[in-house]
Design a protein around this motif. Structure first.
Motif, PDB file in Angstrom:
ATOM      1  N   SER A  13      -9.536  -7.221   3.742  1.00 28.64           N
ATOM      2  CA  SER A  13      -9.541  -7.742   2.680  1.00 28.64           C
ATOM      3  C   SER A  13      -9.211  -6.289   1.730  1.00 28.64           C
ATOM      4  O   SER A  13      -8.089  -4.966   2.792  1.00 28.64           O
ATOM      5  N   THR A  14      -8.211  -6.524   0.802  1.00 28.67           N
ATOM      6  CA  THR A  14      -6.802  -4.976   0.164  1.00 28.67           C
ATOM      7  C   THR A  14      -8.061  -4.535  -0.290  1.00 28.67           C
ATOM      8  O   THR A  14      -8.124  -3.612  -1.428  1.00 28.67           O
ATOM      9  N   THR A  15      -9.865  -4.664  -0.547  1.00 30.96           N
ATOM     10  CA  THR A  15     -10.608  -4.468  -1.812  1.00 30.96           C
ATOM     11  C   THR A  15     -11.808  -2.802  -1.109  1.00 30.96           C
ATOM     12  O   THR A  15     -11.744  -3.464   0.330  1.00 30.96           O
ATOM     13  N   ALA A  16     -11.716  -2.303  -1.501  1.00 28.68           N
ATOM     14  CA  ALA A  16     -13.152  -1.341  -1.219  1.00 28.68           C
ATOM     15  C   ALA A  16     -14.003  -1.746  -0.648  1.00 28.68           C
ATOM     16  O   ALA A  16     -14.565  -3.123  -0.908  1.00 28.68           O
ATOM     17  N   THR A  63     -17.961  -0.931   0.817  1.00 28.95           N
ATOM     18  CA  THR A  63     -19.676   0.108   0.844  1.00 28.95           C
ATOM     19  C   THR A  63     -19.071   1.342   2.218  1.00 28.95           C
ATOM     20  O   THR A  63     -19.864   2.241   2.262  1.00 28.95           O
ATOM     21  N   GLN A  64     -18.833   0.644   3.197  1.00 29.51           N
ATOM     22  CA  GLN A  64     -18.847   1.439   4.313  1.00 29.51           C
ATOM     23  C   GLN A  64     -17.686   2.636   4.794  1.00 29.51           C
ATOM     24  O   GLN A  64     -16.851   1.782   3.976  1.00 29.51           O
ATOM     25  N   ALA A  65     -17.807   3.234   4.692  1.00 31.28           N
ATOM     26  CA  ALA A  65     -16.563   4.441   5.172  1.00 31.28           C
ATOM     27  C   ALA A  65     -16.048   4.396   5.875  1.00 31.28           C
ATOM     28  O   ALA A  65     -16.767   3.891   6.915  1.00 31.28           O
ATOM     29  N   PRO A  66     -14.400   4.688   6.080  1.00 30.49           N
ATOM     30  CA  PRO A  66     -13.996   4.365   7.368  1.00 30.49           C
ATOM     31  C   PRO A  66     -14.614   4.965   8.361  1.00 30.49           C
ATOM     32  O   PRO A  66     -14.941   5.705   8.217  1.00 30.49           O
ATOM     33  N   HIS A  84      -9.453   1.749   8.018  1.00 31.28           N
ATOM     34  CA  HIS A  84      -8.320   1.200   6.472  1.00 31.28           C
ATOM     35  C   HIS A  84      -7.350   1.447   7.147  1.00 31.28           C
ATOM     36  O   HIS A  84      -6.602   3.240   7.691  1.00 31.28           O
ATOM     37  N   ASN A  85      -6.426   0.684   7.704  1.00 33.02           N
ATOM     38  CA  ASN A  85      -4.937   1.321   8.466  1.00 33.02           C
ATOM     39  C   ASN A  85      -4.017   0.326   6.810  1.00 33.02           C
ATOM     40  O   ASN A  85      -4.517  -0.571   6.418  1.00 33.02           O
ATOM     41  N   TYR A  86      -3.119   1.619   6.765  1.00 34.77           N
ATOM     42  CA  TYR A  86      -1.654   0.484   5.753  1.00 34.77           C
ATOM     43  C   TYR A  86      -0.908  -1.076   6.777  1.00 34.77           C
ATOM     44  O   TYR A  86      -0.538  -0.515   8.158  1.00 34.77           O
ATOM     45  N   SER A  87      -0.443  -1.797   5.864  1.00 35.03           N
ATOM     46  CA  SER A  87       0.189  -3.332   6.827  1.00 35.03           C
ATOM     47  C   SER A  87       1.237  -3.043   6.324  1.00 35.03           C
ATOM     48  O   SER A  87       1.806  -2.940   5.046  1.00 35.03           O
ATOM     49  N   HIS A  88       2.348  -2.970   7.267  1.00 33.90           N
ATOM     50  CA  HIS A  88       3.816  -2.707   6.981  1.00 33.90           C
ATOM     51  C   HIS A  88       3.888  -4.285   5.538  1.00 33.90           C
ATOM     52  O   HIS A  88       5.366  -4.284   5.434  1.00 33.90           O
ATOM     53  N   GLU A  89       3.320  -4.921   6.881  1.00 35.11           N
ATOM     54  CA  GLU A  89       4.151  -6.795   6.719  1.00 35.11           C
ATOM     55  C   GLU A  89       3.538  -6.914   4.730  1.00 35.11           C
ATOM     56  O   GLU A  89       4.355  -7.146   4.105  1.00 35.11           O
ATOM     57  N   LYS A  90       2.131  -6.773   4.889  1.00 30.40           N
ATOM     58  CA  LYS A  90       1.648  -6.864   2.885  1.00 30.40           C
ATOM     59  C   LYS A  90       2.953  -5.455   2.112  1.00 30.40           C
ATOM     60  O   LYS A  90       1.925  -5.929   1.095  1.00 30.40           O
ATOM     61  N   TRP A  93      -2.130  -1.110   1.881  1.00 35.11           N
ATOM     62  CA  TRP A  93      -3.993  -0.580   3.179  1.00 35.11           C
ATOM     63  C   TRP A  93      -4.512  -1.320   3.183  1.00 35.11           C
ATOM     64  O   TRP A  93      -4.858  -2.428   1.699  1.00 35.11           O
ATOM     65  N   GLN A  94      -5.010  -1.742   3.822  1.00 37.92           N
ATOM     66  CA  GLN A  94      -6.556  -2.868   4.390  1.00 37.92           C
ATOM     67  C   GLN A  94      -7.439  -2.781   5.042  1.00 37.92           C
ATOM     68  O   GLN A  94      -7.074  -1.393   6.148  1.00 37.92           O
ATOM     69  N   ASN A  95      -8.463  -2.469   4.008  1.00 40.71           N
ATOM     70  CA  ASN A  95      -9.773  -2.348   5.696  1.00 40.71           C
ATOM     71  C   ASN A  95     -10.210  -3.845   6.632  1.00 40.71           C
ATOM     72  O   ASN A  95      -9.687  -5.271   5.963  1.00 40.71           O
ATOM     73  N   SER A  96     -10.091  -2.975   7.847  1.00 46.34           N
ATOM     74  CA  SER A  96     -10.647  -4.281   9.201  1.00 46.34           C
ATOM     75  C   SER A  96     -11.480  -3.993   9.089  1.00 46.34           C
ATOM     76  O   SER A  96     -11.996  -3.002  10.083  1.00 46.34           O
ATOM     77  N   LEU A  97     -12.775  -4.557   9.792  1.00 43.62           N
ATOM     78  CA  LEU A  97     -13.327  -5.157  11.194  1.00 43.62           C
ATOM     79  C   LEU A  97     -13.056  -4.731  12.244  1.00 43.62           C
ATOM     80  O   LEU A  97     -12.459  -6.552  12.700  1.00 43.62           O
TER      81      LEU A  97
END
Length: 221
Positions: A6-9, A11-14, A159-165, A168-172
């Protein structure tokens, strides 16, 4: 095991997820270029080796792990344009997944840093440090060799940066953990679903090539 992005923040901290690998390149990289924006990309396989003493035979045995690593952007051109099979590669990165088609995904390491050294033998490094949350109740069992093993599932919020998009993106990231001996007993007695923890260990792979974390240190919070 799934990855949700998700590109949105949230509530869970990275949380921490740091992987360090040092081993030999299994094959010469196949470097490709993606358009819009133009970006170099490749997937490499790194072999790391570990030794242990077999108490039944009193001899050392060696196990080789094969790690699939995604590299993109400037890292490819800085470190891998001249890379050849057998080169020694140092990788620092985080856990991720590589989508190969609509239904198949592979557990991988996404590189943040790569350094190449000349061919030769090197003492391997296979380390992971991560903070996470338990998503299942730990299960304690005895192996066929009479050793205590505790298994559980964890999720890591990244919370990592996507070179493709180019954002920054959040991921689980979901993985299972394997814990041995007295530490297995400790996790089984004190670990609860939704509890925060920190683990230190190495990346291992099941017979179906799914990736899990073989834990040697663990802290519950």
């Amino acid at each position: 095991m799934i990855v949700q992005q998700s590109t949105t923040a949230t509530t869970q901290a990275p949380q921490l997820c740091a992987v360090t690998l040092l081993g030999n390149l299994v094959s010469t990289p196949d470097i490709r270029y993606r358009a819009n924006p133009v970006c170099a990309i490749t997937e490499i396989t790194l072999a790391t080796h570990s030794k242990w003493l077999d108490k039944n035979t009193n001899q050392y045995k060696e196990w080789t792990s094969y790690h699939h690593i995604k590299v993109e952007g400037e890292l490819v051109e800085q470190a891998l344009l001249q890379a050849q099979k057998g080169d020694i590669i140092l990788v620092h990165g985080h856990l991720s997944k590589l989508k190969t088609n609509q239904t198949e995904h592979h557990d991988i390491v996404h590189a943040n840093f790569i350094q190449r050294f000349a061919k030769g033998y090197t003492q391997s490094i296979n380390q992971i440090h991560c903070s996470a949350k338990l998503t299942s109740q730990p299960k304690l069992m005895l192996t066929e060799h009479g050793k205590q093993l505790c298994q559980a599932d964890i999720v890591i919020h990244q919370h990592n940066y996507s070179h493709e998009k180019q954002c920054w993106q959040n991921s689980l990231i979901e993985r299972s953990i394997h814990v041995w001996g007295k530490l297995a007993q400790y996790l089984a007695e004190h670990g609860q679903a939704n509890q925060e923890l920190m683990v230190e260990g190495k990346l291992s792979y099941a017979s179906n090539k799914s990736q899990y974390i073989d834990v040697n240190k663990l802290h519950l919070f």
